[in-house]
Write an enzyme that holds these catalytic residues in place. Structure first.
Site, short mmCIF file in Angstrom:
data_model
loop_
_atom_site.label_atom_id
_atom_site.label_comp_id
_atom_site.label_asym_id
_atom_site.label_seq_id
_atom_site.Cartn_x
_atom_site.Cartn_y
_atom_site.Cartn_z
N HIS A 43 -2.83 67.37 -17.05
CA HIS A 43 -3.93 68.50 -17.06
C HIS A 43 -4.53 68.42 -18.45
O HIS A 43 -4.34 67.58 -19.14
CB HIS A 43 -3.13 69.84 -17.05
CG HIS A 43 -2.14 70.42 -18.13
ND1 HIS A 43 -0.96 69.70 -18.24
CD2 HIS A 43 -2.32 71.26 -18.83
CE1 HIS A 43 -0.54 70.18 -19.26
NE2 HIS A 43 -1.31 71.24 -19.75
N HIS B 100 -5.23 70.21 -21.17
CA HIS B 100 -4.79 70.77 -22.61
C HIS B 100 -4.84 69.69 -23.64
O HIS B 100 -4.35 68.62 -23.31
CB HIS B 100 -3.51 71.51 -22.44
CG HIS B 100 -3.73 72.96 -21.84
ND1 HIS B 100 -2.59 73.49 -21.09
CD2 HIS B 100 -4.83 73.68 -21.83
CE1 HIS B 100 -2.92 74.61 -20.92
NE2 HIS B 100 -4.40 74.84 -21.05
N ASP C 131 -2.96 69.06 -26.16
CA ASP C 131 -1.87 68.38 -26.57
C ASP C 131 -1.26 67.36 -25.34
O ASP C 131 -0.10 66.86 -25.56
CB ASP C 131 -0.73 69.47 -26.91
CG ASP C 131 -0.28 70.54 -25.79
OD1 ASP C 131 -1.21 70.61 -24.89
OD2 ASP C 131 0.92 70.70 -25.64
N HIS C 132 -2.14 67.27 -24.45
CA HIS C 132 -1.75 66.12 -23.24
C HIS C 132 -2.86 65.11 -23.19
O HIS C 132 -2.45 64.01 -22.56
CB HIS C 132 -1.49 66.94 -22.00
CG HIS C 132 -0.48 67.93 -21.88
ND1 HIS C 132 0.73 67.79 -21.19
CD2 HIS C 132 -0.33 68.98 -22.57
CE1 HIS C 132 1.47 68.83 -21.52
NE2 HIS C 132 1.02 69.70 -22.39
N HIS D 132 -0.23 76.84 -14.36
CA HIS D 132 -0.58 76.67 -15.69
C HIS D 132 -1.83 76.35 -15.97
O HIS D 132 -2.49 77.04 -17.00
CB HIS D 132 0.45 75.55 -16.21
CG HIS D 132 0.28 75.22 -17.74
ND1 HIS D 132 0.83 76.07 -18.71
CD2 HIS D 132 -0.29 74.21 -18.33
CE1 HIS D 132 0.23 75.73 -19.94
NE2 HIS D 132 -0.22 74.32 -19.71
N ASP E 176 3.09 70.62 -17.81
CA ASP E 176 3.76 71.83 -18.13
C ASP E 176 3.98 73.09 -17.01
O ASP E 176 3.56 74.07 -16.91
CB ASP E 176 2.39 72.55 -19.12
CG ASP E 176 2.71 71.79 -20.51
OD1 ASP E 176 3.51 71.02 -20.80
OD2 ASP E 176 1.79 72.18 -21.33
N HIS F 250 7.80 69.42 -22.68
CA HIS F 250 8.12 70.09 -24.03
C HIS F 250 9.62 70.27 -24.01
O HIS F 250 10.25 70.39 -22.96
CB HIS F 250 7.47 71.60 -24.06
CG HIS F 250 5.97 71.54 -24.33
ND1 HIS F 250 5.28 71.40 -25.54
CD2 HIS F 250 4.95 71.55 -23.39
CE1 HIS F 250 4.00 71.56 -25.25
NE2 HIS F 250 3.91 71.47 -24.14
ZN LIG Z 1 -0.57 72.69 -21.13
#
Ligand SMILES: [Zn+2]
Length: 262
Positions: free
Chosen positions: A58, A60, A62-63, A116, A135, A173
């Site tokens: 996805h 985001h 941090d991905h 998410h 996530d 995570h």
């Molecule tokens: Zn995320």
């Protein structure tokens, strides 16, 4: 079809609590959700691995944040959702798509798992029994609903729990202990959950990852897969968060409670 070389999955810790998952055969490697390129490049160098693919779940940061730097070190195919906002995707994927990870010979199938985010997808390697779900499902919990509805997330989690019980769940995570603290609040009488908390605490004390988890363990301990259990419905009702016995309102009430829980 059997694999020619044994594959393994390595956790690369990044940021405060992310895991970037590196699938490799000691020669080639594919990285799932490289939010940061630095730690990935370090591991590739240390282990003398050649990157052959990037898989994204996805949008985001941090991905996906490490994708440009990784591509600057060498062009590789980038698999990900149909989302033009993510730069670099060469192979956009949708529900039911499948592909073979280059050089690793690992067949992956794709599930759309909105909730998410709306673009969220998950990767299933049926042959090895691995799920990379970003996530969406966490050990003992699920992702926050930033874009999707409770009904969408509940349906996405149901797709994941339909996978075989022994499927290893590689979520993105290390949130397990705080998720399980909330789970105990929700379902204090769940003996499997209480035993799990002790076991996971021991892992963290020894600085071990609690991920991957397994579908079977999640089914028996994760409140976001158990929200239709009478004990959970009773609990939500007793604290004034639920006034029906319907599934989706119960899921929504549980997620809202978790958002407020410290
Ligand atoms: Zn995320």
């Amino acid at each position: 079809m059997s694999l020619s070389k044994p594959l393994s999955v390595l956790a690369i810790p990044a940021f405060a609590d992310n895991y970037l998952w590196l699938i490799h055969d000691d020669v080639h490697a594919a990285i799932v959700d490289p939010g940061d390129a630095g730690p990935v490049l370090d591991v590739l160098r240390e282990r003398k691995l050649t990157l052959t693919a990037i898989l994204l779940t996805h949008h985001h940061a941090d991905h996906v944040g490490g994708v440009p730097s990784l591509l600057a070190h060498g062009k590789v195919p980038v698999y990900g959702p149909h989302n033009p906002a993510i730069a670099g995707i060469t192979h956009p994927l949708a529900e039911g798509d499948s592909f073979t990870v280059p050089e690793l010979g690992l067949a992956m199938s794709v599930l759309e798992v909105p909730g998410h985010t709306l673009d969220h997808i998950a990767y299933v390697a049926a042959e090895t029994g691995w799920l990379f779900c970003g996530d969406t499902m966490f050990a003992g919990g699920c992702g926050r609903l930033f874009e999707g509805s409770p009904a969408q997330m509940a349906a996405s989690l149901a797709k994941l729990t339909a996978l075989p019980d022994q499927t290893a769940v590689y979520c993105a995570h290390e949130y397990t202990l705080s998720n399980l603290k909330f789970a105990r609040e929700v379902e204090p009488g769940n003996e499997v959950l209480l035993a799990r908390i002790t076991a996971e605490q021991k892992k963290r004390e020894q600085n071990q990852a609690t991920v991957p988890t397994f579908i079977s363990l999640e089914k028996s301990t994760n409140p976001f897969l158990r929200y239709t259990e009478p004990a959970i419905l009773d609990r939500l009702t007793s604290i004034g968060r639920l006034s029906t016995r319907e599934a989706i309102p119960a899921f929504a009430a549980l997620r809202e409670w978790k958002n407020a829980y410290r």
